[in-house]
Motif scaffolding. Structure first.
Motif: not given
Length: 199
Positions: A72-98
């Motif tokens: 996930w740390s290699q690129s945003l593309e790799k993060l978003l290609a992962s279902q789990s990565g999408q979930g964790v990133f979405r939780e992070f974005l919720k914390s930033e209200f974005s």
């Protein structure tokens, strides 16, 4: 067998399933202060299940490993290609209200796979939810792009939202994604998985 009752006036006494529901955002938005605890509960709920392998609707096992989380740390593309990565990133974005950024990006990905006869309905929904000037989850694009996207959505094709999606992707890549990689949420998850593999 008698049931167990938990007082609902004290959130810390809720059972594990309730903690999962809270952390997965099935309850109304919580204050940013509470986000750390909620994400911790979310990860506690998700990590053991993902490690043991959850059966998805297409009956493939999802396994979350330290290697995947490192990718996930290699690129945003790799993060978003992962279902789990999408979930964790979405939780992070919720914390930033974005979280509207990832929701819009995912809606666009889904839209591109839509059959031609359903494009109009989906384009209208995406436009109303994310693009129009008073949208509930309005994305951060300039006036010209908003107008251009509105025109394209009226006569929709599979590429109607491509420019807006690219802009939102770049915004996440330059802004939220670097902060995500430095966040406690990401680093704690990585450490936990690395500790599990070294045992």
């Amino acid at each position: 067998m008698p049931g167990f009752f938990f007082p609902h006036n004290n959130m810390t006494e809720l059972n594990g399933k309730e903690d999962c529901k809270l952390a997965e955002g099935k309850v109304h938005k919580k204050k940013q202060k509470a986000f750390g605890a909620d994400l911790k509960n979310y990860l506690k709920c998700m990590v053991p299940h993902i490690e043991s392998g959850i059966k998805t609707s297409n009956s493939k096992n999802i396994m979350l490993s330290a290697e995947e989380v490192i990718q996930w740390s290699q690129s945003l593309e790799k993060l978003l290609a992962s279902q789990s990565g999408q979930g964790v990133f979405r939780e992070f974005l919720k914390s930033e209200f974005s979280e509207e950024n990832i929701e819009f990006w995912l809606a666009c990905e889904d839209y591109k796979k839509t059959k031609s006869d359903h494009l109009h309905g989906k384009a209208e929904r995406i436009y109303e939810e994310f693009v129009q000037s008073d949208a509930i989850k309005q994305i951060n694009i300039d006036y010209q792009m908003r107008e251009a996207t509105a025109r394209k959505a009226q006569d929709p094709t599979h590429t109607s939202f491509d420019e807006a999606q690219k802009t939102v992707y770049i915004l996440m890549e330059r802004d939220s994604y670097p902060r995500f990689l430095k966040s406690k949420a990401y680093l704690n998850l990585l450490n936990q998985l690395q500790n599990n593999t070294s045992k």
